[in-house]
Scaffold this active site. Structure first.
Site, short mmCIF file in Angstrom:
data_model
loop_
_atom_site.label_atom_id
_atom_site.label_comp_id
_atom_site.label_asym_id
_atom_site.label_seq_id
_atom_site.Cartn_x
_atom_site.Cartn_y
_atom_site.Cartn_z
N SER A 126 0.84 -1.21 0.00
CA SER A 126 0.00 0.00 0.00
C SER A 126 0.87 1.25 0.00
O SER A 126 1.96 1.26 0.56
CB SER A 126 -0.88 -0.03 1.26
OG SER A 126 -1.46 1.24 1.48
N TYR A 151 -2.08 -0.51 10.57
CA TYR A 151 -2.35 -1.16 9.26
C TYR A 151 -1.17 -0.91 8.32
O TYR A 151 -0.60 -1.86 7.77
CB TYR A 151 -3.64 -0.60 8.64
CG TYR A 151 -3.66 -0.79 7.14
CD1 TYR A 151 -3.32 0.26 6.29
CD2 TYR A 151 -3.95 -2.03 6.60
CE1 TYR A 151 -3.27 0.07 4.92
CE2 TYR A 151 -3.91 -2.22 5.23
CZ TYR A 151 -3.57 -1.17 4.40
OH TYR A 151 -3.51 -1.36 3.03
N LYS A 194 2.04 -3.40 6.61
CA LYS A 194 2.47 -3.47 5.20
C LYS A 194 3.98 -3.22 5.10
O LYS A 194 4.69 -3.87 4.33
CB LYS A 194 1.71 -2.45 4.35
CG LYS A 194 0.23 -2.76 4.20
CD LYS A 194 -0.01 -4.12 3.53
CE LYS A 194 -1.48 -4.43 3.33
NZ LYS A 194 -1.72 -5.78 2.77
C1 WQD Z 1 -9.69 9.53 0.70
C2 WQD Z 1 -9.90 11.02 0.92
C3 WQD Z 1 -10.47 11.60 3.17
C4 WQD Z 1 -14.39 9.74 3.31
C5 WQD Z 1 -7.23 4.44 2.75
C6 WQD Z 1 -6.07 3.67 3.30
C7 WQD Z 1 -5.27 3.10 2.16
C8 WQD Z 1 -6.18 2.25 1.33
C9 WQD Z 1 -7.30 3.11 0.77
C10 WQD Z 1 -6.10 -0.02 2.04
C11 WQD Z 1 -9.29 11.51 2.23
C12 WQD Z 1 -11.59 11.94 2.21
C13 WQD Z 1 -13.15 10.15 2.85
C14 WQD Z 1 -15.40 10.71 3.59
C15 WQD Z 1 -13.86 12.44 2.97
N1 WQD Z 1 -6.69 1.19 2.10
N2 WQD Z 1 -12.91 11.48 2.69
N3 WQD Z 1 -15.09 12.03 3.40
O1 WQD Z 1 -7.60 7.30 3.65
O2 WQD Z 1 -6.75 7.88 1.31
O3 WQD Z 1 -6.74 5.53 2.05
O4 WQD Z 1 -8.01 3.64 1.90
O5 WQD Z 1 -5.19 -0.35 1.35
O6 WQD Z 1 -4.23 2.36 2.68
O7 WQD Z 1 -5.26 4.55 4.02
O8 WQD Z 1 -8.89 6.63 1.57
O9 WQD Z 1 -11.18 6.93 0.77
O10 WQD Z 1 -10.76 6.92 3.30
O11 WQD Z 1 -10.05 8.88 1.91
O12 WQD Z 1 -13.62 13.65 2.82
O13 WQD Z 1 -16.55 10.41 4.02
O14 WQD Z 1 -11.30 11.27 1.02
O15 WQD Z 1 -10.31 12.63 4.14
O16 WQD Z 1 -8.77 12.80 2.03
P1 WQD Z 1 -7.46 6.95 2.21
P2 WQD Z 1 -10.30 7.29 1.91
#
Ligand code: WQD
Length: 346
Positions: A125, A150, A154
């Site tokens: 990741s 998490y 990795k």
């Molecule tokens: C993306 C952006 C949030 C939800 C995670 C893990 C990564 C991988 C993918 C496993 C951020 C914003 C989100 C919401 C928002 N997982 N957001 N409102 O955190 O980049 O990555 O998932 O492999 O390892 O870290 O993904 O989709 O949660 O967030 O504003 O209701 O969307 O703040 O900026 P993230 P995400």
């Protein structure tokens, strides 16, 4: 060539099985279905016509895992997805994550050694980079402190494989560092069927658009980015799936420069949260009910990839855009089959 997929009932695993089958590979699946749904295999069969042999086995049980390998001595490659991946939960329950994600990997590596498996693809990741100082991140970008247990599993997983590879020159390894996988197979027969209430952006958007959620929030608009919201590298799930197939073919060809290599798998485009929301609205004509709120702890401001090394070495070309992601995610939300709402092995 027979490939063992671990965690093949999950989001990335199920889409990768489809791509492997469509590229002529034979597949066997291990998934304990604690956080995934065996129904995904019905979707895979509907798309490919293939009923994939499935073992509802816990990889933390070495004896049970060995039995699967003993029944399939012709397994030549492994794509290892099986792991817990909820960043927030890992902060609350670190031991659960270290125990599950690392024990399972150690047991699979034990079987690689005992059964002489030739090729191994590891699901890593972009979170191994932590809050990267330089953007876009390349494979040479140094890993900083993991932002969550998490991400730490990795980092440790990559290290376990690196050391294992040193004493097993007969086996070759690729670790793929994913950015943000999203979207669904164009048939809408498989997609992201998260085990519990989704927290990732794209399923939150489609839940909001379909009324499953009354509204959604944008975490932070005071970042130092072009519109104040966070930047991520969203990669279309079928492009990500194909990167795994291309990695197996790369190792089969013997073109690998070493028996352990790492590749970034993103599309090298940074998209802000507000831009992602606008892309969804443009593609579907639906206006989303969202509120701008404070930052989410643990979020990095921006991260996106330089994926050129993967593109060249693996002969891999990502084609999906943020619009394709939103289009297929919305189709999935509207047409997803009954099994995808069951949250267990059912
Ligand atoms: C993306 C952006 C949030 C939800 C995670 C893990 C990564 C991988 C993918 C496993 C951020 C914003 C989100 C919401 C928002 N997982 N957001 N409102 O955190 O980049 O990555 O998932 O492999 O390892 O870290 O993904 O989709 O949660 O967030 O504003 O209701 O969307 O703040 O900026 P993230 P995400």
């Amino acid at each position: 060539m027979k490939i063992l997929v671990t965690g093949g009932c999950g989001f990335i695993g199920s889409h990768t099985i489809v791509d492997l089958l469509e590229n002529g590979f034979e597949v066997v699946n291990i998934d304990n279905n604690v956080r995934s749904n065996a129904g995904a295999l019905e979707g895979i069969e509907a798309i490919t016509g293939v009923k994939v042999p499935h073992y509802q086995t816990d990889l933390c049980d070495l004896a049970a895992t060995r039995k699967v390998f003993a029944e399939h001595p012709d397994i030549e490659g492994i794509v290892h997805f099986a792991a817990y991946k909820a960043v927030g939960e890992s902060v609350e329950k670190p031991v659960l994550y270290y125990q599950n994600n690392l024990n399972s990997l150690a047991n699979v590596l034990t079987c690689v050694e005992e059964f002489g498996v030739k090729h191994f693809i590891f699901s890593s990741s972009c979170s191994v980079y932590g809050n990267a100082d330089e953007l876009p991140v390349t494979e040479a970008t140094p890993m900083k402190e993991a932002e969550s247990p998490y991400a730490h599993t990795k980092q440790i997983g990559e290290g376990m494989i690196q050391h294992f590879a040193k004493v097993h020159p007969e086996t070759s390894f690729v670790a793929l560092r994913y950015f943000n996988p999203a979207g669904a197979h164009p048939s809408a027969l498989i997609g992201e069927a998260s085990f519990d209430k989704p927290t990732n952006l794209v399923p939150v958007i489609t839940d909001t658009a379909s009324g499953v959620r009354e509204k959604m929030v944008v975490f932070g608009t005071d970042y130092n980015t072009r519109d104040g919201s966070c930047i991520r590298d969203y990669i279309y799930i079928m492009d990500l799936a194909n990167a795994h197939t291309k990695s197996i073919q790369y190792l089969q060809s013997g073109k690998n420069k070493a028996n352990y290599e790492v590749f970034n798998v993103g599309i090298g485009e940074g998209v802000t949260v507000l831009e992602a929301i606008r892309a969804f609205e443009k593609v579907t004509g639906i206006s989303l009910n969202y509120e701008l709120v404070d930052r989410r702890p643990g979020d990095v401001e921006a991260i996106y990839s330089n994926y050129k090394y993967a593109a060249e070495a693996l002969n891999w070309t990502p084609k999906g855009s943020i619009e394709d992601i939103m289009q297929t995610a919305w189709q999935w939300q509207q047409k997803r089959p009954e099994w995808s709402f069951r949250s267990s092995a059912g």
